[in-house]
Design a protein around this motif. Structure first.
Motif, PDB file in Angstrom:
ATOM      1  N   UNK A   1       0.834  -1.209   0.000  1.00  8.10           N
ATOM      2  CA  UNK A   1       0.000   0.000   0.000  1.00  8.10           C
ATOM      3  C   UNK A   1       0.866   1.255   0.000  1.00  8.10           C
ATOM      4  N   UNK A   2       0.353   2.365  -0.549  1.00 11.69           N
ATOM      5  CA  UNK A   2       1.039   3.642  -0.377  1.00 11.69           C
ATOM      6  C   UNK A   2       1.080   4.018   1.106  1.00 11.69           C
ATOM      7  N   UNK A   3       2.204   4.555   1.539  1.00 10.31           N
ATOM      8  CA  UNK A   3       2.310   5.016   2.924  1.00 10.31           C
ATOM      9  C   UNK A   3       3.446   6.021   3.011  1.00 10.31           C
ATOM     10  N   UNK A   4       3.551   6.665   4.170  1.00  9.92           N
ATOM     11  CA  UNK A   4       4.638   7.623   4.386  1.00  9.92           C
ATOM     12  C   UNK A   4       5.766   6.995   5.196  1.00  9.92           C
ATOM     13  N   UNK A   5       5.780   5.668   5.268  1.00 10.45           N
ATOM     14  CA  UNK A   5       6.806   5.004   6.068  1.00 10.45           C
ATOM     15  C   UNK A   5       6.478   5.088   7.546  1.00 10.45           C
ATOM     16  N   UNK A   6       7.493   5.010   8.352  1.00 11.36           N
ATOM     17  CA  UNK A   6       7.301   5.067   9.801  1.00 11.36           C
ATOM     18  C   UNK A   6       6.766   6.440  10.196  1.00 11.36           C
ATOM     19  N   UNK A   7       5.613   6.466  10.847  1.00 14.12           N
ATOM     20  CA  UNK A   7       4.923   7.732  11.118  1.00 14.12           C
ATOM     21  C   UNK A   7       5.478   8.444  12.345  1.00 14.12           C
ATOM     22  N   UNK A   8       5.796   7.680  13.384  1.00 12.78           N
ATOM     23  CA  UNK A   8       6.185   8.278  14.659  1.00 12.78           C
ATOM     24  C   UNK A   8       7.630   7.948  15.029  1.00 12.78           C
TER      25      UNK A   8
ATOM     26  N   UNK B   1       3.179  -0.060  21.382  1.00 11.17           N
ATOM     27  CA  UNK B   1       2.221   0.827  22.050  1.00 11.17           C
ATOM     28  C   UNK B   1       0.904   0.878  21.274  1.00 11.17           C
ATOM     29  N   UNK B   2       1.005   1.046  19.960  1.00  8.78           N
ATOM     30  CA  UNK B   2      -0.194   1.156  19.130  1.00  8.78           C
ATOM     31  C   UNK B   2      -0.943  -0.169  19.100  1.00  8.78           C
ATOM     32  N   UNK B   3      -0.199  -1.253  19.022  1.00 11.17           N
ATOM     33  CA  UNK B   3      -0.826  -2.583  19.053  1.00 11.17           C
ATOM     34  C   UNK B   3      -1.538  -2.816  20.382  1.00 11.17           C
ATOM     35  N   UNK B   4      -0.864  -2.505  21.495  1.00 10.12           N
ATOM     36  CA  UNK B   4      -1.445  -2.729  22.820  1.00 10.12           C
ATOM     37  C   UNK B   4      -2.669  -1.859  23.063  1.00 10.12           C
TER      38      UNK B   4
ATOM     39  N   UNK C   1      -2.231   9.545  18.599  1.00  7.09           N
ATOM     40  CA  UNK C   1      -1.497  10.296  19.633  1.00  7.09           C
ATOM     41  C   UNK C   1      -2.353  10.472  20.889  1.00  7.09           C
ATOM     42  N   UNK C   2      -3.626  10.811  20.702  1.00  5.59           N
ATOM     43  CA  UNK C   2      -4.510  11.040  21.843  1.00  5.59           C
ATOM     44  C   UNK C   2      -4.733   9.768  22.655  1.00  5.59           C
ATOM     45  N   UNK C   3      -4.943   8.654  21.987  1.00  6.24           N
ATOM     46  CA  UNK C   3      -5.212   7.397  22.687  1.00  6.24           C
ATOM     47  C   UNK C   3      -3.959   6.888  23.405  1.00  6.24           C
ATOM     48  N   UNK C   4      -2.811   7.006  22.757  1.00  2.70           N
ATOM     49  CA  UNK C   4      -1.571   6.552  23.402  1.00  2.70           C
ATOM     50  C   UNK C   4      -1.273   7.405  24.632  1.00  2.70           C
ATOM     51  N   UNK C   5      -1.545   8.671  24.566  1.00  4.38           N
ATOM     52  CA  UNK C   5      -1.359   9.523  25.745  1.00  4.38           C
ATOM     53  C   UNK C   5      -2.351   9.142  26.849  1.00  4.38           C
ATOM     54  N   UNK C   6      -3.588   8.927  26.448  1.00  5.22           N
ATOM     55  CA  UNK C   6      -4.635   8.581  27.416  1.00  5.22           C
ATOM     56  C   UNK C   6      -4.331   7.263  28.118  1.00  5.22           C
ATOM     57  N   UNK C   7      -3.873   6.279  27.396  1.00  7.23           N
ATOM     58  CA  UNK C   7      -3.654   4.953  27.969  1.00  7.23           C
ATOM     59  C   UNK C   7      -2.301   4.802  28.658  1.00  7.23           C
ATOM     60  N   UNK C   8      -1.257   5.442  28.097  1.00  9.12           N
ATOM     61  CA  UNK C   8       0.095   5.175  28.590  1.00  9.12           C
ATOM     62  C   UNK C   8       0.868   6.411  29.020  1.00  9.12           C
TER      63      UNK C   8
END
Length: 301
Positions: free
Chosen positions: A219-226, A237-240, A280-287
């Motif tokens: 798929x088209x993508x911008x590579x590693x985002x973060x 983190x995103x998987x969890x 970003x919002x969910x990762x901050x909220x959870x971790x």
């Protein structure tokens, strides 16, 4: 005062310059609005002419490599956008590979292998240009571009030529001095070591196999985002957080690799940005971990 569109283009009959050209044709995400002017210089001389003329005309100037680790907003970019893909010469002198900024990093690794030079194998699958790789100190599988760069030639925003040594460039994680100085990279010299071509090829093939197995290259993508937060792995983190598969429009957190956001079909830059902000919002909220973007985000909303 900005000069008229036609008069700017007419100044450079020998340079390919497009007007109001969609940047979605050129970005790896296949998203992005139009460039007011889009130029493709094929030499340092042409690039300097464009830089100095844009300054005289009070045109905003944006330089792209091959737009791989990049999101251009849907409003596009005012002024002059330069893509350096025609400045792509690569030569080998003794134990050094010299590459123009628009050359593909993948091709630079091939030239190194063909000349029996080791040190660039880690970059065998990095999709960006040489200039982009220097700009962000691109890395993979334990290697970084900054480790093997000897010197870099640049043009500043006034059109002056400058040279930076490896030490001058102040490389750190996904950062180089170029980001602070806002210079335009035109050429890089990589200092490598003699090696066994068979072993070099074997390592390159192994890393490319691992990349294809783990990353959503279909798929088209911008590579590693973060960027990788200290003490954590972004993908985990995103998987969890159970965010794989999260989707806005046709932009989706990859089911294959949580660190990627893919364009399933007709995603917009707005879709991409909405997914990024949600993650970003969910990762901050959870971790309580802040995910900083590695991808460069430019242009108008």
């Amino acid at each position: 005062m900005k000069i008229k569109t036609a008069s700017f283009v007419d100044q450079f009959p020998e340079i390919e310059i497009l007007k109001n050209e969609s940047l979605a044709k050129y970005t790896n995400t296949r998203t992005g609005g139009p460039a007011e002017f889009l130029a493709f210089p094929n030499s340092i001389k042409q690039l300097r002419q464009l830089v100095m003329s844009a300054r005289q005309a009070d045109l905003e100037l944006t330089v792209l490599g091959n737009a791989s680790n990049l999101i251009v907003r849907d409003g596009g970019i005012d002024g002059l956008v330069i893509i350096l893909q025609k400045m792509n010469k690569i030569t080998c002198v003794a134990d050094q590979v010299v590459a123009e900024a628009g050359a593909a990093m993948i091709q630079a690794t091939e030239v190194a292998w063909q000349n029996g030079l080791t040190g660039l194998e880690f970059a065998a699958g990095i999709p960006g240009s040489v200039g982009g790789a220097i700009f962000m100190n691109a890395g993979a599988y334990g290697g970084e571009v900054g480790q093997v760069v000897k010197k870099v030639k640049v043009i500043d925003r006034q059109g002056n030529l400058k040279n930076y040594s490896q030490e001058d460039l102040q490389f750190s994680y996904r950062h180089s001095r170029i980001q602070d100085e806002d210079d335009l990279i035109i050429e890089a010299t990589f200092s490598l070591k003699p090696g066994q071509p068979t072993l070099i090829r074997k390592k390159m093939d192994d890393l490319n196999f691992r990349r294809a197995a783990k990353q959503p290259l279909e798929y088209p993508s911008c590579g590693s985002v973060f960027k990788r937060p200290k003490g954590y792995y972004t993908g985990k983190l995103i998987h969890d957080a159970e965010l794989q598969g999260y989707r806005v429009g046709d932009a989706q957190v990859s089911l294959k690799h949580a660190g990627f956001i893919v364009n399933l079909n007709h995603a917009t830059a707005g879709d991409y940005l909405a997914v990024i902000q949600h993650v970003q919002a969910i990762i901050w909220q959870k971790f309580q971990v802040h995910l900083e973007t590695e991808v460069r985000i430019i242009g108008k909303n």
